[in-house]
Design a protein around this motif. Structure first.
Motif, PDB file in Angstrom:
ATOM      1  N   GLN A   1       0.828  -1.145  -0.101  1.00  0.00           N
ATOM      2  CA  GLN A   1       0.044  -0.192   0.057  1.00  0.00           C
ATOM      3  C   GLN A   1       0.738   1.235   0.110  1.00  0.00           C
ATOM      4  N   TYR A   2       0.789   1.921  -0.998  1.00  0.00           N
ATOM      5  CA  TYR A   2       1.623   2.993  -1.285  1.00  0.00           C
ATOM      6  C   TYR A   2       1.142   4.450  -0.568  1.00  0.00           C
ATOM      7  N   ASP A   3       1.880   5.091   0.364  1.00  0.00           N
ATOM      8  CA  ASP A   3       1.499   6.192   1.167  1.00  0.00           C
ATOM      9  C   ASP A   3       2.663   7.214   0.796  1.00  0.00           C
ATOM     10  N   GLY A   4       2.499   8.184  -0.014  1.00  0.00           N
ATOM     11  CA  GLY A   4       3.285   9.257  -0.365  1.00  0.00           C
ATOM     12  C   GLY A   4       4.122  10.005   0.531  1.00  0.00           C
ATOM     13  N   VAL A   5       3.430  10.077   1.682  1.00  0.00           N
ATOM     14  CA  VAL A   5       4.105  10.976   2.488  1.00  0.00           C
ATOM     15  C   VAL A   5       5.256  10.000   3.483  1.00  0.00           C
ATOM     16  N   ARG A   6       4.764   8.816   3.803  1.00  0.00           N
ATOM     17  CA  ARG A   6       5.512   7.781   4.649  1.00  0.00           C
ATOM     18  C   ARG A   6       6.505   7.545   3.655  1.00  0.00           C
ATOM     19  N   TYR A   7       6.330   7.427   2.361  1.00  0.00           N
ATOM     20  CA  TYR A   7       7.392   6.740   1.262  1.00  0.00           C
ATOM     21  C   TYR A   7       8.407   8.042   1.141  1.00  0.00           C
ATOM     22  N   ALA A   8       8.023   9.317   1.255  1.00  0.00           N
ATOM     23  CA  ALA A   8       8.919  10.456   1.143  1.00  0.00           C
ATOM     24  C   ALA A   8      10.117  10.420   2.198  1.00  0.00           C
ATOM     25  N   LYS A   9       9.217  10.118   3.591  1.00  0.00           N
ATOM     26  CA  LYS A   9      10.156  10.336   4.638  1.00  0.00           C
ATOM     27  C   LYS A   9      11.168   8.963   4.746  1.00  0.00           C
ATOM     28  N   ALA A  10      10.651   7.677   4.398  1.00  0.00           N
ATOM     29  CA  ALA A  10      11.731   6.476   4.408  1.00  0.00           C
ATOM     30  C   ALA A  10      12.738   6.833   3.020  1.00  0.00           C
ATOM     31  N   ALA A  11      12.530   7.573   2.010  1.00  0.00           N
ATOM     32  CA  ALA A  11      13.316   7.602   1.196  1.00  0.00           C
ATOM     33  C   ALA A  11      14.523   8.695   1.868  1.00  0.00           C
ATOM     34  N   LYS A  12      14.046   9.701   2.282  1.00  0.00           N
ATOM     35  CA  LYS A  12      15.006  10.488   2.824  1.00  0.00           C
ATOM     36  C   LYS A  12      15.834   9.985   3.945  1.00  0.00           C
ATOM     37  N   ASP A  13      15.294   9.255   4.792  1.00  0.00           N
ATOM     38  CA  ASP A  13      16.177   8.392   5.825  1.00  0.00           C
ATOM     39  C   ASP A  13      17.100   7.601   5.160  1.00  0.00           C
ATOM     40  N   PHE A  14      16.647   6.819   3.971  1.00  0.00           N
ATOM     41  CA  PHE A  14      17.631   5.889   3.409  1.00  0.00           C
ATOM     42  C   PHE A  14      18.772   6.833   2.952  1.00  0.00           C
ATOM     43  N   CYS A  15      18.349   7.765   1.966  1.00  0.00           N
ATOM     44  CA  CYS A  15      19.439   8.583   1.289  1.00  0.00           C
ATOM     45  C   CYS A  15      20.281   9.267   2.490  1.00  0.00           C
ATOM     46  N   ALA A  16      19.771   9.601   3.495  1.00  0.00           N
ATOM     47  CA  ALA A  16      20.900  10.246   4.516  1.00  0.00           C
ATOM     48  C   ALA A  16      21.735   9.020   5.148  1.00  0.00           C
ATOM     49  N   THR A  17      21.528   8.012   5.187  1.00  0.00           N
ATOM     50  CA  THR A  17      22.076   6.724   5.695  1.00  0.00           C
ATOM     51  C   THR A  17      23.452   6.553   4.972  1.00  0.00           C
ATOM     52  N   LYS A  18      24.625   6.361   5.915  1.00  0.00           N
ATOM     53  CA  LYS A  18      26.003   6.192   5.496  1.00  0.00           C
ATOM     54  C   LYS A  18      26.164   4.869   4.603  1.00  0.00           C
ATOM     55  N   TRP A  19      26.865   4.775   3.605  1.00  0.00           N
ATOM     56  CA  TRP A  19      27.182   3.445   2.754  1.00  0.00           C
ATOM     57  C   TRP A  19      27.346   2.247   3.721  1.00  0.00           C
ATOM     58  N   THR A  20      28.324   2.456   4.630  1.00  0.00           N
ATOM     59  CA  THR A  20      28.727   1.469   5.658  1.00  0.00           C
ATOM     60  C   THR A  20      27.994   1.020   6.301  1.00  0.00           C
ATOM     61  N   THR A  21      26.924   1.846   6.780  1.00  0.00           N
ATOM     62  CA  THR A  21      25.600   1.223   7.502  1.00  0.00           C
ATOM     63  C   THR A  21      24.637   0.450   6.780  1.00  0.00           C
ATOM     64  N   LEU A  22      24.421   0.999   5.597  1.00  0.00           N
ATOM     65  CA  LEU A  22      23.394   0.055   4.602  1.00  0.00           C
ATOM     66  C   LEU A  22      24.310  -1.046   4.266  1.00  0.00           C
ATOM     67  N   LYS A  23      25.615  -1.190   3.927  1.00  0.00           N
ATOM     68  CA  LYS A  23      26.230  -2.312   3.951  1.00  0.00           C
ATOM     69  C   LYS A  23      26.181  -3.278   4.912  1.00  0.00           C
ATOM     70  N   GLU A  24      26.326  -2.860   6.276  1.00  0.00           N
ATOM     71  CA  GLU A  24      26.098  -3.931   7.228  1.00  0.00           C
ATOM     72  C   GLU A  24      24.686  -4.439   7.205  1.00  0.00           C
ATOM     73  N   ARG A  25      23.650  -3.675   6.838  1.00  0.00           N
ATOM     74  CA  ARG A  25      22.271  -4.102   7.117  1.00  0.00           C
ATOM     75  C   ARG A  25      22.010  -5.046   5.744  1.00  0.00           C
ATOM     76  N   PHE A  26      22.969  -4.730   4.874  1.00  0.00           N
ATOM     77  CA  PHE A  26      22.678  -5.794   3.944  1.00  0.00           C
ATOM     78  C   PHE A  26      23.372  -7.113   4.166  1.00  0.00           C
ATOM     79  N   ASP A  27      24.508  -7.040   4.618  1.00  0.00           N
ATOM     80  CA  ASP A  27      25.204  -8.369   5.307  1.00  0.00           C
ATOM     81  C   ASP A  27      24.361  -8.916   6.316  1.00  0.00           C
ATOM     82  N   LEU A  28      23.629  -8.496   6.867  1.00  0.00           N
ATOM     83  CA  LEU A  28      22.753  -9.183   8.032  1.00  0.00           C
ATOM     84  C   LEU A  28      21.324  -9.675   7.375  1.00  0.00           C
TER      85      LEU A  28
END
Length: 602
Positions: free
Chosen positions: A440-467
């Motif tokens: 279920q798409y929610d534009g407001v929640r989607y934009a917030k989640a996308a902002k949070d993802f973009c602002a997350t460091k690559w090293t953190t994202l890579k750790e989450r990927f490995d987990l």
């Protein structure tokens, strides 16, 4: 005068209540007539019950049983089943799909119940080969060698006795559209000549064609709405429906039916939208009206052209270069050209090394990437979602004209308060594979989640990927470009197609009812839409020869009531006759009892 002794004709006991009842010929005829009339009425009621029985079932149970049945292997021993074969000849490969459907239910307003065939292992009957058929442009004589494995595969699954009545459609898409007309013609001619020689399917020249992007979009729209049951009749007040004007002529009456859904599909290179236009259109200019003709398709899915319940007008538009990967490529090309030009004219050295990278707002924080053309340009992400949206918005080519989308292409207005859309491919990947936001798409929640993802460091994202915190479908490439694609999907929806930010009727999915929806389902439904008419005409002929057996009191009230009164009258007469017989027997008994003493005294 001698007295007759009746005692020898009576039972030993003198205490009996009545004499035996003996029916006369007239009584037997009356009883037989009543029995026949009663049986006739019972037969009529039973036939009517059989006719309406599906409507008497519990709707939820019926839907559940239909889904269970759809999961079972197809019973090829059922002689009542019909089959159809569709081959999707795409740019990268070709796939054959085998479908089946039971005999039409006889209601001219209902569509065929077409379903994908399942083998004994409950696996959909599908086979794919590579490369695409367009690779045979310089060798059309090898076309049959190319398609023969798919045709044999279909022939092995369809019962041999059904081959001659099983339609075969060979439909070519994007790859064939890019060939010269002479090359397309040579490949199609090879099919039309040789397929009927080797296979007994119902096949003609019109069954092999190169379809347009518009046709492909219409078929995809038909497929998903059919699977969702949006072509079914309104059964109760819970069914979502609206008033649909089936023609551009506003003077024609509206048809009340279920609301259909629109589709959004974003691949790597292209973007497509399709939805029903329910209301008459008003054009800003003759030029806009002319442009709309090439984007609107009006068709009747019903088996009878005189019934307009299934007339639909659908807007379909395909935008090449607006897919997720191609949009990123356009964005990188612009960066490369701007930076290399600035470095040359201003003597700057931005991006020439990893120590002095170009700061890209569309990459997540501290994510490193390179662009390679005449030279290598180094990028480093700053993860600014809002800035990314601002930079990619010009790629939409959105003007100020009303009723337009990308690059000024005409788009009919969408009633966002009474509409529903399904988003496929990139719409699903962006919302689910990494952001894990569900369907279920929610534009407001989607934009917030996308902002949070973009602002997350690559090293953190890579750790989450490995987990394994992301979807199993997400890889490192998806992770790297998720920030850009999140922004691109958001801008396409809200700036390109003008969806409101708070729009709540968009579902981003991969499967519908646990099934992948292919446009070939819509194609075969559209192409076989007149087949039920043949069965209805056959039934009409049979009915004319044996109407007394097939008559229904729903359509002949007089016959029903006449039979009812005949039965009622026969029963009344029969009861009166029994009372008369009983009365006569009582009189005879009384006379015998009076006569017995006289006999004994003689």
């Amino acid at each position: 005068m001698a007295r007759v002794c009746f005692s020898c004709l009576l039972p030993a006991s003198r205490h009996f209540s009545a004499s035996p009842i003996i029916f006369t010929t007239r009584q037997k005829v009356a009883l037989a007539g009543a029995t026949v009339a009663f049986c006739l009425v019972f037969l009529l009621i039973f036939m009517e019950y059989q006719h309406w029985r599906p409507q008497l079932k519990d709707k939820e149970l019926e839907r559940y049983m239909a889904r269970i049945e759809d999961m079972e292997p197809t019973d090829t021993n059922d002689a009542a089943l019909n089959y159809g074969v569709a081959i999707d000849c795409g740019s990268s490969g070709s796939r054959v799909f085998v479908y089946f459907w039971p005999r039409h239910n006889g209601n001219p307003h209902d569509l065929l119940n077409i379903r994908q065939m399942k083998d004994k292992n409950r696996t959909p009957v599908v086979k794919k080969i590579k490369p695409g058929i367009s690779s045979l442009a310089s060798a059309p004589d090898k076309t049959m060698n190319y398609l023969r494995p798919l045709l044999h595969f279909a022939a092995d699954h369809v019962p041999v006795a059904k081959h001659k009545e099983t339609p075969l459609y060979i439909l070519c898409t994007a790859g064939m559209r890019l060939l010269l007309e002479s090359q397309r013609g040579a490949i199609l001619q090879e099919l039309c000549t040789n397929v009927p020689i080797e296979f007994d399917f119902l096949f003609s020249e019109s069954h092999a064609e190169v379809i347009s992007g518009k046709q492909e979009g219409v078929y995809a729209w038909i497929g998903i709405n059919f699977v969702l049951g949006r072509f079914n009749h309104i059964e109760d007040n819970n069914d979502t429906h609206d008033a649909v004007t089936v023609s551009s002529n506003p003077k024609k009456a509206s048809v009340i039916r279920k609301r259909t859904v629109g589709i959004l599909d974003m691949g790597g290179a292209s973007l497509q939208i399709a939805y029903e236009v329910a209301n008459p259109l008003v054009f800003a200019s003759p030029v806009q009206e002319e442009a709309a003709k090439g984007l609107l398709a009006e068709f009747n899915l019903g088996c009878d052209v005189h019934h307009t319940e299934h007339v639909y007008r659908v807007y379909v538009s395909t935008f090449l270069g607006y897919g997720g990967n191609y949009a990123r490529q356009r964005y990188e090309d612009l960066i490369f050209n701007n930076i290399t030009t600035a470095n040359r004219l201003l003597g700057q050295h931005i991006g020439i090394s990893a120590e002095r990278p170009y700061l890209d707002p569309c990459l997540s924080l501290e994510t490193a990437d390179t662009i390679q053309d005449e030279q290598i340009l180094h990028l480093k992400g700053v993860g600014d979602f809002d800035e990314c949206c601002k930079r990619i918005k010009p790629f939409l080519g959105k003007g100020n004209e009303t009723n337009t989308s990308f690059s000024g292409v005409y788009q009919p207005p969408i009633d966002f308060h009474n509409s529903e859309f399904y988003g496929f491919s990139e719409f699903h990947y962006c919302t689910e594979d990494v952001l894990r936001m569900g369907s279920q798409y929610d534009g407001v929640r989607y934009a917030k989640a996308a902002k949070d993802f973009c602002a997350t460091k690559w090293t953190t994202l890579k750790e989450r990927f490995d987990l394994n915190l992301f979807s199993s479908h997400a890889d490192l490439s998806r992770l790297k470009y998720q920030c850009f694609k999140s922004a691109w999907v958001y801008e396409v929806l809200h700036s390109g197609f003008d969806f409101p930010a708070d729009y709540s009727n968009l579902k981003t999915i991969k499967l519908v009812n646990d099934k992948e929806i292919q446009w070939t389902l819509g194609a075969i439904l559209y192409k076989t839409r007149f087949l039920p008419l043949w069965d209805l005409r056959k039934d009409a002929i049979k009915t004319s020869h044996s109407s007394w057996l097939r008559v229904s009191f729903v359509y002949n009230h007089y016959l029903f009531f006449a039979c009812f009164f005949v039965v009622l009258l026969a029963i009344i007469l029969y009861v009166l006759r029994l009372r008369r017989i009983h009365k006569r027997a009582q009189q005879e008994l009384q006379w015998l009892q009076e006569a017995e003493p006289m006999t004994e005294g003689s």
